[in-house]
Design a protein around this motif. Structure first.
Motif, PDB file in Angstrom:
ATOM      1  N   ILE A  38       0.874  -1.168   0.000  1.00 50.02           N
ATOM      2  CA  ILE A  38       0.000   0.000   0.000  1.00 50.02           C
ATOM      3  C   ILE A  38       0.913   1.221   0.000  1.00 50.02           C
ATOM      4  N   THR A  39       0.643   2.162  -0.890  1.00 48.58           N
ATOM      5  CA  THR A  39       1.389   3.414  -0.880  1.00 48.58           C
ATOM      6  C   THR A  39       0.395   4.562  -0.919  1.00 48.58           C
ATOM      7  N   VAL A  40       0.779   5.665  -0.305  1.00 48.02           N
ATOM      8  CA  VAL A  40      -0.048   6.872  -0.321  1.00 48.02           C
ATOM      9  C   VAL A  40       0.847   8.026  -0.760  1.00 48.02           C
ATOM     10  N   HIS A  41       0.408   8.730  -1.785  1.00 49.42           N
ATOM     11  CA  HIS A  41       1.106   9.924  -2.264  1.00 49.42           C
ATOM     12  C   HIS A  41       0.160  11.097  -2.038  1.00 49.42           C
ATOM     13  N   THR A  42       0.666  12.186  -1.484  1.00 47.82           N
ATOM     14  CA  THR A  42      -0.192  13.341  -1.219  1.00 47.82           C
ATOM     15  C   THR A  42       0.282  14.553  -2.013  1.00 47.82           C
ATOM     16  N   ALA A  57      -4.924  12.842  -2.612  1.00 46.39           N
ATOM     17  CA  ALA A  57      -4.236  11.681  -2.052  1.00 46.39           C
ATOM     18  C   ALA A  57      -4.412  10.524  -3.023  1.00 46.39           C
ATOM     19  N   ASP A  58      -3.296  10.013  -3.533  1.00 46.82           N
ATOM     20  CA  ASP A  58      -3.321   8.829  -4.394  1.00 46.82           C
ATOM     21  C   ASP A  58      -2.968   7.636  -3.522  1.00 46.82           C
ATOM     22  N   ILE A  59      -3.844   6.656  -3.489  1.00 49.14           N
ATOM     23  CA  ILE A  59      -3.629   5.466  -2.671  1.00 49.14           C
ATOM     24  C   ILE A  59      -3.540   4.267  -3.607  1.00 49.14           C
ATOM     25  N   ASP A  60      -2.400   3.610  -3.601  1.00 46.03           N
ATOM     26  CA  ASP A  60      -2.205   2.408  -4.410  1.00 46.03           C
ATOM     27  C   ASP A  60      -2.275   1.206  -3.492  1.00 46.03           C
ATOM     28  N   LEU A  76     -12.110   2.910   2.404  1.00 41.05           N
ATOM     29  CA  LEU A  76     -11.295   4.042   1.955  1.00 41.05           C
ATOM     30  C   LEU A  76     -12.165   5.230   1.562  1.00 41.05           C
ATOM     31  N   PHE A  80     -12.070   9.013   3.700  1.00 40.40           N
ATOM     32  CA  PHE A  80     -11.569  10.270   3.158  1.00 40.40           C
ATOM     33  C   PHE A  80     -12.665  11.279   2.866  1.00 40.40           C
TER      34      PHE A  80
END
Length: 188
Positions: A38-42, A57-60, A76, A80
């Motif tokens: 799981i990765t989160v990019h903000t 927020a991109d959540i993979d 999810l 959010f």
């Protein structure tokens, strides 16, 4: 932290007798997931002139084995409380059955919307763009209604003149439509 679909070996479990603070919290949290990640990019950003700020927020979520990222969708989405949601789901690779035959998709799906709760569907306009033969599914969601008070800082909508409310709502809708459709729009 280890997250796994199977039972974790007891030698890896937390020692609850340890009462000391681990010190300052790290700026980065790293977790190892068995067979998954799981990765989160903000991406926070602000318009320099019109006072509109966005937070993306991109959540993979990538999984294999028994765990499906589709099972986490409602959690999810509700966590959010987003205005615009873009969901991409792609089945990659394959799994084998006990006879050794490859299965490139092991579940039925024709839309991500089938995995979204009805109460959530009522809140959003939704469109699908799917490439079924390649097991690629894409759903975009745009909130239908919003409360202006959730977008104001240091003031409430009761304190605004009707013309100010209209102008702010118009700016917010334009921003949302541009993000949803992925293009700049002169007027809404």
């Amino acid at each position: 932290m280890l997250i796994s679909e199977g039972k974790i070996n007891s030698s890896l479990e937390d020692d609850s007798s340890h009462t000391e603070s681990p010190g300052p919290l790290p700026e980065t949290v790293l977790a190892h997931l068995d067979k998954s990640h799981i990765t989160v990019h903000t991406y926070p950003e602000s318009h320099p002139d019109d006072g509109i700020s966005t937070f993306r927020a991109d959540i993979d979520v990538s999984t294999c084995g028994k765990i499906s990222p589709l099972k986490a969708l409602n959690y999810l989405i509700h966590s959010f409380d987003s205005d615009i949601i873009t969901i991409d789901y792609r089945v990659r690779g394959f799994t084998r059955d006990i006879e050794g035959r490859k299965h490139f998709i092991d579940h039925k799906i024709n839309s991500i919307q089938n995995y979204i709760s009805n109460d959530t569907k009522e809140l959003y306009h939704m469109i699908d763009v799917n490439v079924y033969q390649d097991h690629i599914f894409h759903t975009k969601m745009l909130i239908k209604d919003f409360d202006l008070d959730n977008y104001l800082f240091g003031i409430t909508k009761k304190e605004l003149l009707p013309s100010e409310k209209r102008k702010i709502k118009q700016k917010l809708k334009k921003e949302m439509y541009e993000i949803f459709y992925g293009k700049n729009m002169p007027k809404i």
